[in-house]
Structure formats: C-alpha cells, structure tokens
Design a protein around this motif. Sequence first.
Motif, short mmCIF file in Angstrom:
data_model
loop_
_atom_site.label_atom_id
_atom_site.label_comp_id
_atom_site.label_asym_id
_atom_site.label_seq_id
_atom_site.Cartn_x
_atom_site.Cartn_y
_atom_site.Cartn_z
N GLU A 77 -7.27 -22.51 51.84
CA GLU A 77 -8.70 -22.40 51.57
C GLU A 77 -9.02 -21.55 50.34
O GLU A 77 -10.05 -21.74 49.70
CB GLU A 77 -9.42 -21.81 52.80
N GLN A 78 -8.15 -20.58 50.02
CA GLN A 78 -8.38 -19.76 48.84
C GLN A 78 -7.09 -19.64 48.05
O GLN A 78 -6.00 -19.78 48.60
CB GLN A 78 -8.91 -18.38 49.21
N THR A 128 -5.30 -14.04 47.06
CA THR A 128 -4.92 -13.32 48.28
C THR A 128 -3.84 -12.28 47.99
O THR A 128 -3.94 -11.14 48.45
CB THR A 128 -4.42 -14.31 49.34
N PHE A 129 -2.80 -12.66 47.22
CA PHE A 129 -1.75 -11.71 46.87
C PHE A 129 -2.36 -10.47 46.21
O PHE A 129 -2.01 -9.33 46.53
CB PHE A 129 -0.75 -12.34 45.91
N LEU A 188 0.48 -19.78 56.13
CA LEU A 188 -0.72 -20.51 55.70
C LEU A 188 -1.98 -19.85 56.24
O LEU A 188 -2.99 -19.74 55.54
CB LEU A 188 -0.65 -21.97 56.16
N GLU A 189 -1.92 -19.38 57.46
CA GLU A 189 -3.06 -18.68 58.04
C GLU A 189 -3.30 -17.35 57.34
O GLU A 189 -4.45 -16.98 57.05
CB GLU A 189 -2.82 -18.45 59.54
N ALA A 190 -2.22 -16.64 57.01
CA ALA A 190 -2.34 -15.35 56.32
C ALA A 190 -2.94 -15.53 54.93
O ALA A 190 -3.57 -14.61 54.40
CB ALA A 190 -0.97 -14.68 56.22
N GLU A 237 -5.28 -23.09 56.26
CA GLU A 237 -4.97 -24.36 55.60
C GLU A 237 -6.20 -25.25 55.52
O GLU A 237 -6.96 -25.39 56.48
CB GLU A 237 -3.86 -25.08 56.36
N ASP A 238 -6.39 -25.87 54.37
CA ASP A 238 -7.44 -26.88 54.19
C ASP A 238 -6.89 -28.21 54.69
O ASP A 238 -6.05 -28.83 54.05
CB ASP A 238 -7.82 -26.97 52.71
N ARG A 239 -7.39 -28.65 55.83
CA ARG A 239 -6.88 -29.88 56.45
C ARG A 239 -7.88 -31.03 56.33
O ARG A 239 -7.80 -32.02 57.03
CB ARG A 239 -6.58 -29.62 57.95
#
Length: 308
Positions: free
Chosen positions: A168-169, A174-175, A294-296, A300-302
């Motif tokens: 999603e981002q 995020t890192f 992926l959650e962290a 995930e964009d599904r």
Amino acid sequence: MWFRNARVFRFTKPFDITAEDLEEKLQADAFKPCGPQETMRQGWVPPLGKHGELLVHSANGYHLIALRKEEKILPGPVVKEAVEERAEAIELEQSRKVRRKEKDEIKEQVMLEMLPQAFSRNRRCYAYLAPKDGVLVVDAGSAKQAEDLASTLRKTLGSLPVRPPVVEQAPAFTFTGWLTETIDLPATIELGNECELKDPSEDGGVVRCKGLDLKADEIRNHLETGMQVTKLAVTWDNNVHLVLDEELGIRRLKFGETLQEQLDDVDVDDAVAKFDAAFTIMTLELSRMIPGLLEALGGEDRSAIVED
C-alpha cells in the motif's frame, strides 16, 4: 535446502496444480545439453540432483523445482584475435581492406568453429510453488533472474498468473520511517547494521552503510537531507536474517539457530530425508515471514487479485 534469496511472485487468481501434473509438464521441457553449434540451453532438472530423478520435489503442499541453464563460454579476446588474424590474411592475399560487415561475418564463422570446444557454464535456479499461500518463491539474487525462471515456467505450463506483490505504501518510505522513528517498528522486525541510502533526485548519490548503528547521528544526518532508505538489513521474528530492498527483493537469507536446531533434531541419516526436512522447515517459516513482511510494509494491495 536453504534458499539464499527470495523473490516473491503473487498469484493473481486461484491456481492449483498437483505434483503429478507439474511433473508431466516439466518433463516436456526437461534439460538437454547444448548441441555442438548452440550457445545456450535451459530446462528443468531434478532439484535433488544426484539423489533424485523427479523434476518436482513436493512436501506439505509445496512444490520445489529447479531450472538449469547451460551457456557456452567463448573468451572475447580469443575470438577477437582469431578474427584479426583472418582479416589480416585476407588483406595480404587479396590486397584490399576488410570492412566491418565482413569482419562481423568472419566473427560469426570463428564462433561457430570454436563452439564445439568451448567451456560450458552451468547454473541452477531453484523455486517453489505454494498454491495454498498464493505465491511462487524464486531463489534469485536479481529481479531479472527471477523473471527469467517465471517466464520459462509460464511457457512450460501454458499459463502462470503471477506478478510481484504490491504494498500500500512505498517500501523506501516505510524503511525511512523506521529509521527516523516516524513509523513504528513492528514487534516482529529488528533492525540490522546495514542499509543503503539514495538521494531521490535525478542525479542523486548513494550511501552504503555497513556495520553501523542505524540510529546513529551520521545516518540520521543523511536522512535529514532528504535521502531515503532503499535497502535495509533486518531480522524477522528472531529467526531469519535478511536484506530487504525497495522492490521487495529478499537477499542474503540466513536462517537462525532455532530453525537450524529443528533440522538437527530430525533423526535421519538419509540425504533425501534430510533434504525434505530442511525444505519443509524453510517453507513453513517463509509462509509466515512473507505475509508478515508485507503487512509490516503497510499491507498488501490485493485490488488486482481475484480471490476464490
């Protein structure tokens, strides 16, 4: 059987295949060595090597496969020298200049003559299909190598609805947030001591940091100038060490002592049984880690995935 890297592909619609059907399809494209005039060949080989004949090794619903690629190696300087010698001989005998087009034709002839005596370089690339998890995982250090295997598998099967997962981002966002502490670090993630920083501008520079405290002032100073974190070493759930990049590539996988001890506790001497145990332990851990990462990274964009 421990993967050193993990390039993940997400199935975009429900996909399932039995080990027997997969074996039959892979057999049609099994590896055959290069012929005398061929520069490259690839095909499927037994993932157990000399310990097995089947092209699919299945355990707990995961199907391990291996692609072998053979390339003939002709050293450039050797080819160039032979071409120059022949061109010089023609010029002396016929008292004329050998032009580029003719040299290219001479080069092709030289390479055809040298191919039967050329050295061969063989590479194997491993992957496993996890239909119940909805992923294909390739042990490849680069996106190109992973895509080559996926493309070959797609050709073999006739259809392979996969694509790299999307979050999603942006992972770099995020890192960077984890290091600047503007985004909470998940409980399952522990920062390592290595990262890569990039200036997002067109001609921006790159800073690679290794063996450092990632919360140190020298790294924070780079981040304050607008640099972003594009690679980051982390430990997942105290079990797996890895380097994660902005394309969601997982490299330098190292499975921790807990998983190694699980394998050591398997009381078997048979090489195939030991291989099977390692593959099962690895795939079960990756089946937890991949969705966890992926959650962290924001989830995930599904939206482009067709669910059951």
